[in-house]
Scaffold this motif. Structure first.
Motif, PDB file in Angstrom:
ATOM      1  N   VAL A 193       0.838  -1.202   0.000  1.00  0.00           N
ATOM      2  CA  VAL A 193       0.000   0.000   0.000  1.00  0.00           C
ATOM      3  C   VAL A 193       0.869   1.246   0.000  1.00  0.00           C
ATOM      4  N   ILE A 194       0.231   2.383  -0.265  1.00  0.00           N
ATOM      5  CA  ILE A 194       0.911   3.673  -0.372  1.00  0.00           C
ATOM      6  C   ILE A 194       0.263   4.656   0.595  1.00  0.00           C
ATOM      7  N   ALA A 195       1.107   5.385   1.326  1.00  0.00           N
ATOM      8  CA  ALA A 195       0.618   6.413   2.246  1.00  0.00           C
ATOM      9  C   ALA A 195       1.173   7.767   1.825  1.00  0.00           C
ATOM     10  N   ARG A 204       5.786   3.885   0.142  1.00  0.00           N
ATOM     11  CA  ARG A 204       5.201   2.569  -0.141  1.00  0.00           C
ATOM     12  C   ARG A 204       5.916   1.514   0.685  1.00  0.00           C
ATOM     13  N   ASP A 205       5.183   0.515   1.126  1.00  0.00           N
ATOM     14  CA  ASP A 205       5.813  -0.660   1.729  1.00  0.00           C
ATOM     15  C   ASP A 205       4.855  -1.844   1.590  1.00  0.00           C
ATOM     16  N   TYR A 206       5.290  -2.984   2.067  1.00  0.00           N
ATOM     17  CA  TYR A 206       4.546  -4.227   1.828  1.00  0.00           C
ATOM     18  C   TYR A 206       4.798  -5.193   2.977  1.00  0.00           C
ATOM     19  N   TRP A 207       4.080  -6.299   2.946  1.00  0.00           N
ATOM     20  CA  TRP A 207       4.399  -7.442   3.796  1.00  0.00           C
ATOM     21  C   TRP A 207       3.839  -8.695   3.140  1.00  0.00           C
ATOM     22  N   TYR A 208       4.333  -9.833   3.565  1.00  0.00           N
ATOM     23  CA  TYR A 208       3.900 -11.094   2.959  1.00  0.00           C
ATOM     24  C   TYR A 208       4.170 -12.234   3.936  1.00  0.00           C
ATOM     25  N   ASP A 209       3.601 -13.368   3.622  1.00  0.00           N
ATOM     26  CA  ASP A 209       3.986 -14.611   4.279  1.00  0.00           C
ATOM     27  C   ASP A 209       3.944 -15.700   3.221  1.00  0.00           C
ATOM     28  N   ASN A 213       3.087 -25.007   3.808  1.00  0.00           N
ATOM     29  CA  ASN A 213       1.835 -25.406   4.453  1.00  0.00           C
ATOM     30  C   ASN A 213       0.982 -24.166   4.695  1.00  0.00           C
ATOM     31  N   ALA A 214      -0.129 -24.061   3.992  1.00  0.00           N
ATOM     32  CA  ALA A 214      -0.982 -22.876   4.108  1.00  0.00           C
ATOM     33  C   ALA A 214      -1.534 -22.707   5.521  1.00  0.00           C
ATOM     34  N   ALA A 215      -1.678 -23.801   6.247  1.00  0.00           N
ATOM     35  CA  ALA A 215      -2.220 -23.720   7.602  1.00  0.00           C
ATOM     36  C   ALA A 215      -1.291 -22.961   8.543  1.00  0.00           C
ATOM     37  N   LEU A 216      -0.023 -22.812   8.164  1.00  0.00           N
ATOM     38  CA  LEU A 216       0.949 -22.128   9.019  1.00  0.00           C
ATOM     39  C   LEU A 216       1.152 -20.668   8.644  1.00  0.00           C
ATOM     40  N   LEU A 217       0.492 -20.191   7.591  1.00  0.00           N
ATOM     41  CA  LEU A 217       0.631 -18.795   7.195  1.00  0.00           C
ATOM     42  C   LEU A 217      -0.081 -17.885   8.193  1.00  0.00           C
ATOM     43  N   ASP A 218       0.416 -16.648   8.309  1.00  0.00           N
ATOM     44  CA  ASP A 218      -0.307 -15.645   9.085  1.00  0.00           C
ATOM     45  C   ASP A 218      -1.672 -15.394   8.445  1.00  0.00           C
ATOM     46  N   THR A 219      -2.591 -14.863   9.212  1.00  0.00           N
ATOM     47  CA  THR A 219      -3.913 -14.559   8.687  1.00  0.00           C
ATOM     48  C   THR A 219      -3.836 -13.395   7.692  1.00  0.00           C
ATOM     49  N   SER A 220      -4.845 -13.302   6.848  1.00  0.00           N
ATOM     50  CA  SER A 220      -4.918 -12.184   5.899  1.00  0.00           C
ATOM     51  C   SER A 220      -4.860 -10.851   6.631  1.00  0.00           C
ATOM     52  N   GLU A 221      -5.578 -10.768   7.740  1.00  0.00           N
ATOM     53  CA  GLU A 221      -5.635  -9.512   8.487  1.00  0.00           C
ATOM     54  C   GLU A 221      -4.278  -9.150   9.083  1.00  0.00           C
ATOM     55  N   ALA A 222      -3.556 -10.136   9.598  1.00  0.00           N
ATOM     56  CA  ALA A 222      -2.253  -9.862  10.195  1.00  0.00           C
ATOM     57  C   ALA A 222      -1.255  -9.388   9.150  1.00  0.00           C
ATOM     58  N   ILE A 223      -1.271 -10.017   7.979  1.00  0.00           N
ATOM     59  CA  ILE A 223      -0.361  -9.614   6.905  1.00  0.00           C
ATOM     60  C   ILE A 223      -0.702  -8.204   6.434  1.00  0.00           C
ATOM     61  N   GLY A 224      -1.997  -7.920   6.267  1.00  0.00           N
ATOM     62  CA  GLY A 224      -2.403  -6.588   5.838  1.00  0.00           C
ATOM     63  C   GLY A 224      -2.031  -5.519   6.846  1.00  0.00           C
ATOM     64  N   ARG A 225      -2.296  -5.774   8.127  1.00  0.00           N
ATOM     65  CA  ARG A 225      -1.945  -4.782   9.155  1.00  0.00           C
ATOM     66  C   ARG A 225      -0.450  -4.493   9.143  1.00  0.00           C
ATOM     67  N   ARG A 226       0.348  -5.547   9.004  1.00  0.00           N
ATOM     68  CA  ARG A 226       1.805  -5.344   8.991  1.00  0.00           C
ATOM     69  C   ARG A 226       2.214  -4.496   7.791  1.00  0.00           C
ATOM     70  N   ALA A 227       1.619  -4.743   6.636  1.00  0.00           N
ATOM     71  CA  ALA A 227       1.930  -3.934   5.464  1.00  0.00           C
ATOM     72  C   ALA A 227       1.576  -2.472   5.701  1.00  0.00           C
ATOM     73  N   GLU A 229       1.246  -0.873   8.665  1.00  0.00           N
ATOM     74  CA  GLU A 229       2.102  -0.289   9.706  1.00  0.00           C
ATOM     75  C   GLU A 229       3.484   0.028   9.166  1.00  0.00           C
ATOM     76  N   ARG A 230       4.025  -0.858   8.337  1.00  0.00           N
ATOM     77  CA  ARG A 230       5.343  -0.606   7.749  1.00  0.00           C
ATOM     78  C   ARG A 230       5.311   0.624   6.838  1.00  0.00           C
ATOM     79  N   THR A 231       4.217   0.794   6.119  1.00  0.00           N
ATOM     80  CA  THR A 231       4.108   1.936   5.210  1.00  0.00           C
ATOM     81  C   THR A 231       4.015   3.250   5.984  1.00  0.00           C
ATOM     82  N   ILE A 232       3.169   3.283   7.010  1.00  0.00           N
ATOM     83  CA  ILE A 232       3.029   4.495   7.814  1.00  0.00           C
ATOM     84  C   ILE A 232       4.357   4.865   8.481  1.00  0.00           C
ATOM     85  N   ALA A 233       5.100   3.876   8.907  1.00  0.00           N
ATOM     86  CA  ALA A 233       6.369   4.137   9.593  1.00  0.00           C
ATOM     87  C   ALA A 233       7.367   4.846   8.692  1.00  0.00           C
ATOM     88  N   ARG A 234       7.198   4.763   7.380  1.00  0.00           N
ATOM     89  CA  ARG A 234       8.158   5.370   6.470  1.00  0.00           C
ATOM     90  C   ARG A 234       7.834   6.816   6.127  1.00  0.00           C
TER      91      ARG A 234
END
Length: 451
Positions: A193-195, A204-209, A213-227, A229-234
């Motif tokens: 996303v872009i802030a 701009r910044d991003y995040w991913y997982d 094993n898909a069962a071990l991935l972070d949730t959609s919401e957790a990945i989005g929030r991290r993306a 937060e990283r963008t705002i921090a910049r």
């Protein structure tokens, strides 16, 4: 021939690819080849991307392919095809044989030595199919993007969110009688996303997982929030003046430093004498706190394998031990060129695991005191022959052991060998999502070019 049994996703079982590959080897022998090898693979995948909640792409992939190599003495010919009919295979075989007849003899070519081939095939837990439907994938990507956009009102634009799932099965066999089977999956979810601030400055910044094993991935919401937060921090990024200071590479950027090392100890650059680590075997190349080990049998890891691309058995071993270089990465051809033995690394390294200390990310920042945290690197300014290093960087400036402000448009310059030897600390914040597993890396005395 009756159709091969299939998994629920429509792919054949890896064991059921064997008859076709063996038939190819028999055909090569009948054509007069003294040696031959063949690999057959089937794969399928689903990928979706959304932007501003709208579906930008929805792709379903299904591929299959046969690659074969024949040797007439020391003359080599290779061909590949996606046509697995009798006529398609025959045409590929004829092409490979025709190529072999016109190539120059190469005394170093040929299959890997029979006594080096793998005989043990443990279950490495690499195959975790994910029966996600397109509609489910779209909703997960939308949820990820929505979570990122909701972090802060200053996030005004999205570069999108995407989900990808892949599964493949393959078999490799050669005329020494070796047969190796693989099946594995890879799944990922990401968002960018872009802030913008009131002055119109944008970041701009991003995040991913990702993982098997898909069962071990972070949730959609957790990945989005991290993306988000990283963008705002910049926001509010500044430029630095030219200076020398400690630099802390976060794990996602630190593994690139070890990636350059892998390239420098690989067979092709060694026999071409194009590596800055020539003649460094059994000499210190890193600081003595650094140990790098290949661990090919980690369950579920991205590059776990019992055998390399030639069927040679992989092995757990030190590449670097307390800073000292202990091993090259060689396939059979490069080993013969160098007058050495293969290390079972045709195709690369099989899980490089870096040593780590007890300090986590926040503790490393306090340990650094003052310096630059690198969260993004740009450009390709690395000379593999000399080790000279120059790359654009962004991240955060640290003062008194705390993050003071974000940084953009810095350039890190140095020489990789000197950088390796100046490593002060290896973090406990290990990222396991890559074939290079390491934590943050703190390096003293790097040159920053700025304003």
């Amino acid at each position: 021939m009756s159709p091969a049994p299939k998994h629920s996703d429509g792919l054949p079982l890896s064991t059921d690819l064997e008859p076709l590959v063996l038939r190819v080897l028999d055909a090569a022998k009948a054509a007069g080849a003294t040696q031959a090898e063949a690999s057959l693979s089937h794969s399928r995948g689903l990928s979706v991307s959304v932007r501003k909640s709208e579906v930008e792409s929805l792709e379903f992939q299904r591929d299959r392919g046969l690659s074969l190599t024949v040797y007439f003495g020391h003359r080599k010919g290779s061909a590949s095809t996606g046509d697995l009919s009798d006529s398609g295979i025959r045409q590929a075989m004829e092409a490979a044989c025709a190529i072999a007849t016109v190539t120059e003899e190469d005394p170093f070519s040929g299959l890997a030595d029979r006594d080096r081939l793998a005989t043990r095939f443990p279950d490495l837990q690499l195959d975790h199919p994910w029966d996600v439907t397109p509609d489910q994938a779209i909703e997960m990507a939308r949820a990820c993007e929505a979570a990122a956009m909701s972090v802060d009102a200053r996030i005004t634009q999205s570069e999108g969110a995407g989900l990808s799932t892949q599964r493949g099965v393959s078999i490799y066999a050669n005329s020494h009688g070796f047969i190796g089977r693989r099946s594995g999956t890879q799944h990922s979810l990401s968002c960018a996303v872009i802030a913008s601030d009131p002055d119109g400055n944008m970041q701009r910044d991003y995040w991913y997982d990702g993982g098997r094993n898909a069962a071990l991935l972070d949730t959609s919401e957790a990945i989005g929030r991290r993306a988000g937060e990283r963008t705002i921090a910049r926001l509010g990024s500044r430029r630095l003046s030219t200076r020398s200071c400690p630099v802390l590479f976060v794990p996602q950027q630190a593994r690139g430093l070890f990636g350059h090392f892998i390239g420098a100890i690989s067979g092709g650059v060694l026999y071409r004498k194009a590596s800055f680590l020539l003649d460094h075997m059994d000499k210190p190349v890193f600081s003595d706190i650094v140990t790098l080990e290949q661990q090919p049998f980690i369950p579920g890891a991205s590059s776990s394998s019992a055998f390399d691309q030639e069927g040679v058995a992989t092995a757990q071993r030190h590449l670097v031990e307390k800073g000292v270089l202990r091993s090259w990465l060689l396939g059979s051809y490069s080993a013969r060129k160098l007058g050495l033995e293969t290390t079972g690394n045709a195709g690369g390294v099989y899980n490089l695991v870096a040593s780590h200390g007890a300090l986590g990310y926040e503790q490393l920042i306090r340990e650094m005191g003052e310096g630059l945290i690198v969260t993004e690197l740009m450009g390709q300014g690395v000379n593999g022959v000399t080790g000279d290093y120059s790359r654009g960087a962004a991240g955060f400036w640290v003062e008194n052991g705390e993050i003071a402000y974000p940084v953009e448009n810095a350039t890190i310059a140095g020489n990789l060998l000197e950088m390796y030897q100046r490593i002060r600390a290896m973090g406990a914040d290990v990222d396991t999502r890559s074939n290079i597993r390491c934590g943050s890396v703190l390096i003293d005395g790097l040159q920053l070019a700025g304003e």
